[in-house]
Design a protein around this motif. Structure first.
Motif, PDB file in Angstrom:
ATOM      1  N   CYS A  31       0.706  -1.364  -0.029  1.00  0.00           N
ATOM      2  CA  CYS A  31      -0.040   0.262   0.045  1.00  0.00           C
ATOM      3  C   CYS A  31       0.981   1.199   0.068  1.00  0.00           C
ATOM      4  O   CYS A  31       1.920   1.351   0.687  1.00  0.00           O
ATOM      5  N   ARG A  33       0.002   3.884   1.628  1.00  0.00           N
ATOM      6  CA  ARG A  33      -0.270   4.650   2.652  1.00  0.00           C
ATOM      7  C   ARG A  33       0.227   3.917   3.837  1.00  0.00           C
ATOM      8  O   ARG A  33       0.830   2.964   4.104  1.00  0.00           O
ATOM      9  N   CYS A  35      -1.637   4.030   7.329  1.00  0.00           N
ATOM     10  CA  CYS A  35      -2.700   4.663   8.424  1.00  0.00           C
ATOM     11  C   CYS A  35      -2.158   3.846   9.630  1.00  0.00           C
ATOM     12  O   CYS A  35      -1.597   2.773   9.740  1.00  0.00           O
ATOM     13  N   TRP A  37      -3.246   2.546  12.269  1.00  0.00           N
ATOM     14  CA  TRP A  37      -3.946   1.069  12.860  1.00  0.00           C
ATOM     15  C   TRP A  37      -3.653  -0.068  12.106  1.00  0.00           C
ATOM     16  O   TRP A  37      -4.102  -0.877  12.202  1.00  0.00           O
ATOM     17  N   CYS A  38      -2.867   0.129  10.826  1.00  0.00           N
ATOM     18  CA  CYS A  38      -2.944  -0.959   9.972  1.00  0.00           C
ATOM     19  C   CYS A  38      -1.723  -1.486   9.902  1.00  0.00           C
ATOM     20  O   CYS A  38      -0.574  -0.881   9.776  1.00  0.00           O
ATOM     21  N   PRO A  41       1.434  -1.955   5.794  1.00  0.00           N
ATOM     22  CA  PRO A  41       2.780  -1.372   5.321  1.00  0.00           C
ATOM     23  C   PRO A  41       3.908  -2.053   5.974  1.00  0.00           C
ATOM     24  O   PRO A  41       4.777  -2.121   5.341  1.00  0.00           O
ATOM     25  N   ASN A  68      -4.812  -4.624  -1.314  1.00  0.00           N
ATOM     26  CA  ASN A  68      -5.065  -3.567  -0.212  1.00  0.00           C
ATOM     27  C   ASN A  68      -5.358  -2.308  -0.758  1.00  0.00           C
ATOM     28  O   ASN A  68      -5.821  -1.464   0.147  1.00  0.00           O
ATOM     29  N   ARG A  99     -10.143   7.941  -1.856  1.00  0.00           N
ATOM     30  CA  ARG A  99      -9.219   9.248  -2.170  1.00  0.00           C
ATOM     31  C   ARG A  99      -8.752   9.159  -3.805  1.00  0.00           C
ATOM     32  O   ARG A  99      -8.443   9.903  -4.283  1.00  0.00           O
TER      33      ARG A  99
HETATM   34  S1  SF4 Z   1      -5.932   0.761   6.010  1.00  0.00           S
HETATM   35 FE1  SF4 Z   1      -3.697  -0.143   5.428  1.00  0.00          FE
HETATM   36  S2  SF4 Z   1      -4.310  -0.812   3.449  1.00  0.00           S
HETATM   37 FE2  SF4 Z   1      -5.537   0.523   4.010  1.00  0.00          FE
HETATM   38  S3  SF4 Z   1      -4.967   2.428   2.986  1.00  0.00           S
HETATM   39 FE3  SF4 Z   1      -4.519   2.524   5.271  1.00  0.00          FE
HETATM   40  S4  SF4 Z   1      -2.290   1.561   5.161  1.00  0.00           S
HETATM   41 FE4  SF4 Z   1      -3.421   0.999   3.167  1.00  0.00          FE
END
Ligand code: SF4
Length: 215
Positions: A31, A33, A35, A37-38, A41, A68, A99
């Motif tokens: 991914c 991004r 985030c 909580w995820c 990455p 993802n 987005r």
């Molecule tokens: S939640 Fe995880 S998989 Fe989804 S955009 Fe955010 S970092 Fe990427």
């Protein structure tokens, strides 16, 4: 002697589950991004091409794809075009990144044959605006809101309830997911689980407000 063999390169034995017609796999991994909580990455790193849809399908007509963030990849976007040409049915069951839904992407998504839903996420209040922008674009290309499914991360109940109520008003299906802290290895709080039960039981969610829920 046998060279390098990756277990993911071996064709799954779908004959074990004849009742499930779909193929399963990924077109991209990772991914763009991060985030907070995820775990993606950390586990998968940045976005990269992974497979061709025909390799995943193995001759089948439907595929459940676990990417993802397929919209963040040029390879992923080319695969979406191929999915349209092949006329196969798909589900991106981890959700798409609202987005990244431009007019062009919305038009492409409207041409895909979906297994059931087009899925997105609305994990925080700041995700509402891009989600609404994406759904409005999809609406313009003929996709009705009942075809849209949205994952809702549950941390503060009041905040998650606000997002779920907004989705309900729009006729979009929310799916509540209690926050799980992988670093601390802690279970979601009871109230978060209770809220998720309320939202995900559609007969209850559609008939009463959270404030009246006694389950
Ligand atoms: S939640 Fe995880 S998989 Fe989804 S955009 Fe955010 S970092 Fe990427």
């Amino acid at each position: 002697m046998y060279g390098e063999l990756f277990c993911e390169d071996i064709e799954p034995d779908y004959s074990l589950y004849p009742q499930y017609p779909a193929a399963y796999g990924f077109l991209t991994r990772g991914c763009i991004r991060r985030c907070r909580w995820c775990i993606v990455p950390e586990k998968e790193g940045g976005i990269r091409p992974y497979r061709d849809i025909e390799t995943v399908l193995q001759g089948r007509k439907t595929a459940v794809l676990m990417d993802n963030n397929v919209l963040a990849s040029n390879h992923g976007l080319k695969q979406l075009e191929k999915i349209i040409d092949l006329k196969c049915k798909v589900d991106f069951n981890q959700g798409l990144d609202s987005r990244l839904v431009t007019e062009e992407v919305a038009k492409m998504l409207s041409k895909i044959k979906w297994l059931r839903y087009i899925r997105f996420a609305c994990d925080t209040a700041s995700a509402i605006e891009p989600l609404l922008s994406a759904t409005e674009k999809l609406n313009r290309y003929g996709v009705k809101n009942y075809r849209i499914f949205v994952y809702v991360l549950v941390r503060e109940i009041e905040d998650a309830n606000m997002r779920c109520r907004m989705l309900k008003r729009l006729g979009i299906t929310p799916f509540a997911q209690p926050y799980r802290d992988f670093n601390a290895n802690t279970e979601p709080a009871l109230q978060q689980k209770r809220f998720a039960r309320y939202v995900n039981h559609k007969a209850i969610f559609n008939s009463i407000d959270w404030e009246d829920y006694r389950g």
